[in-house]
Design a protein around this motif. Structure first.
Motif, PDB file in Angstrom:
ATOM      1  N   ARG A 185       0.847  -1.198   0.000  1.00 16.00           N
ATOM      2  CA  ARG A 185       0.000   0.000   0.000  1.00 16.00           C
ATOM      3  C   ARG A 185       0.874   1.236   0.000  1.00 16.00           C
ATOM      4  N   MET A 241      -5.437  -8.860   6.199  1.00 19.04           N
ATOM      5  CA  MET A 241      -6.145  -7.594   6.432  1.00 19.04           C
ATOM      6  C   MET A 241      -6.919  -7.121   5.200  1.00 19.04           C
ATOM      7  N   ALA A 246      -8.656  -3.809   4.477  1.00 17.64           N
ATOM      8  CA  ALA A 246      -8.849  -2.462   5.044  1.00 17.64           C
ATOM      9  C   ALA A 246      -9.646  -1.606   4.059  1.00 17.64           C
ATOM     10  N   GLY A 305      -6.040   4.763   7.047  1.00 16.24           N
ATOM     11  CA  GLY A 305      -6.448   3.508   6.406  1.00 16.24           C
ATOM     12  C   GLY A 305      -6.161   2.285   7.235  1.00 16.24           C
ATOM     13  N   TYR A 306      -5.952   2.460   8.539  1.00 19.00           N
ATOM     14  CA  TYR A 306      -5.741   1.295   9.411  1.00 19.00           C
ATOM     15  C   TYR A 306      -7.062   0.872  10.048  1.00 19.00           C
ATOM     16  N   ILE A 307      -7.184  -0.437  10.244  1.00 22.67           N
ATOM     17  CA  ILE A 307      -8.402  -0.983  10.846  1.00 22.67           C
ATOM     18  C   ILE A 307      -8.377  -0.712  12.347  1.00 22.67           C
ATOM     19  N   GLY A 325      -2.938  -3.550  14.153  1.00 23.96           N
ATOM     20  CA  GLY A 325      -1.753  -2.853  13.658  1.00 23.96           C
ATOM     21  C   GLY A 325      -1.414  -3.297  12.250  1.00 23.96           C
ATOM     22  N   ASP A 326      -0.156  -3.161  11.897  1.00 23.28           N
ATOM     23  CA  ASP A 326       0.304  -3.550  10.562  1.00 23.28           C
ATOM     24  C   ASP A 326       0.682  -5.033  10.596  1.00 23.28           C
ATOM     25  N   ALA A 327      -0.095  -5.837   9.888  1.00 18.66           N
ATOM     26  CA  ALA A 327       0.074  -7.290   9.988  1.00 18.66           C
ATOM     27  C   ALA A 327       1.475  -7.717   9.539  1.00 18.66           C
ATOM     28  N   GLY A 328       1.952  -7.143   8.426  1.00 17.68           N
ATOM     29  CA  GLY A 328       3.283  -7.518   7.926  1.00 17.68           C
ATOM     30  C   GLY A 328       4.369  -7.177   8.929  1.00 17.68           C
TER      31      GLY A 328
HETATM   32  N1  URA Z   1      -2.890  -3.222   6.640  1.00 15.03           N
HETATM   33  C1  URA Z   1      -2.550  -3.673   7.861  1.00 15.03           C
HETATM   34  O1  URA Z   1      -1.607  -4.453   7.998  1.00 15.03           O
HETATM   35  N2  URA Z   1      -3.272  -3.266   8.931  1.00 15.03           N
HETATM   36  C2  URA Z   1      -4.316  -2.436   8.808  1.00 15.03           C
HETATM   37  O2  URA Z   1      -4.954  -2.103   9.828  1.00 15.03           O
HETATM   38  C3  URA Z   1      -4.649  -1.953   7.531  1.00 15.03           C
HETATM   39  C4  URA Z   1      -3.924  -2.391   6.457  1.00 15.03           C
END
Ligand code: URA
Ligand code: PRP
Length: 209
Positions: free
Chosen positions: A104, A133, A135, A192-194, A199-202
């Motif tokens: 993203r 995710m 989002a 744009g985060y849930i 958090g950021d899954a990666g």
């Molecule tokens: N990607 C993620 O890893 N987490 C989010 O909350 C949104 C996009």
């Protein structure tokens, strides 16, 4: 919601709660994602068609059920999709795998493609797209569009967490692709985060950032 399955199994919900906690370690997060992927895989494959084959047991012959059709394809949206992929391959070791590299853009939230490799005969196979995710749904829509452009006609989309905004956009854009998720959260934030999310899954999977 039409075309959306929320997997409410208590083990899934319990593990997801631990994954959401900010103090959960990278190793713990990865392990839980792998465990949850087994349970989600069970749900997303629940209605696969069976056929009968004659086999010989040590005692006799019998007609026994076996999966019908060509091997499945799991399409992992990199990077985080690989956290779901690993457990799914434990359950369906013969599955074929597609990799779709997307990230993203942090400013536009558009999905930028950097890699694509898939089996050539997608048209004949059920393709299950996996990414933890959903989002804005930009990545999910781009992944499905790409797979369809390469011939896929029978797809499912499996994630761990979804935002209501993402579900709405995805189901409008790809109404023929059923969605499976463990939870639908409250909303997206301005980046744009849930929310509440995880958090950021990666980053959480790989300890980056
Ligand atoms: N990607 C993620 O890893 N987490 C989010 O909350 C949104 C996009
Ligand atoms: C994350 C996640 C999805 C995407 C979801 O990937 O794994 O692919 O964001 O967001 P969207 O629905 O708004 O498109 P990210 O781009 O952070 O890449 P990464 O997996 O390499 O960290």
């Amino acid at each position: 919601m039409q075309g959306v399955t929320v997997v409410k199994h208590p083990l899934v919900q319990h593990k997801l709660t631990i994954m959401r906690k900010k103090e959960t370690s990278t190793a713990g997060f990865r392990r839980l994602l792998r465990e949850i992927s087994l349970l989600l895989c069970y749900e997303v494959t629940r209605d696969l068609e069976l056929t009968s084959v004659e086999i010989e047991t040590p005692l006799t012959t019998m007609m026994a059920p076996t999966l019908e059709g060509k091997k499945l394809v799991f399409a992992s949206v990199l990077r985080a999709g690989n956290g779901l992929l690993d457990g799914m391959l434990d359950l369906v070791p013969a599955a074929r795998v597609a990799h779709i590299g997307l990230y993203r853009d942090p400013n536009t939230l558009q999905a930028i493609e950097y890699f694509f490799k898939a089996p050539s005969d997608l048209a004949d196979r059920l393709v299950i797209v996996v990414d933890p995710m959903l989002a804005t749904a930009n990545s999910a829509i781009a992944a499905v569009e790409k797979l369809k452009a390469r011939g896929a006609v029978n797809l499912r989309y499996l994630c761990l967490l979804a935002a209501p905004e993402g579900i709405e956009r995805f189901t409008k854009a790809q109404p023929d692709v059923p969605v499976y998720t463990a939870a639908i959260d409250e909303r997206l934030n301005d980046h744009g985060y849930i929310v509440p999310g995880l958090g950021d899954a990666g980053d959480r999977m790989y300890g980056t950032k």
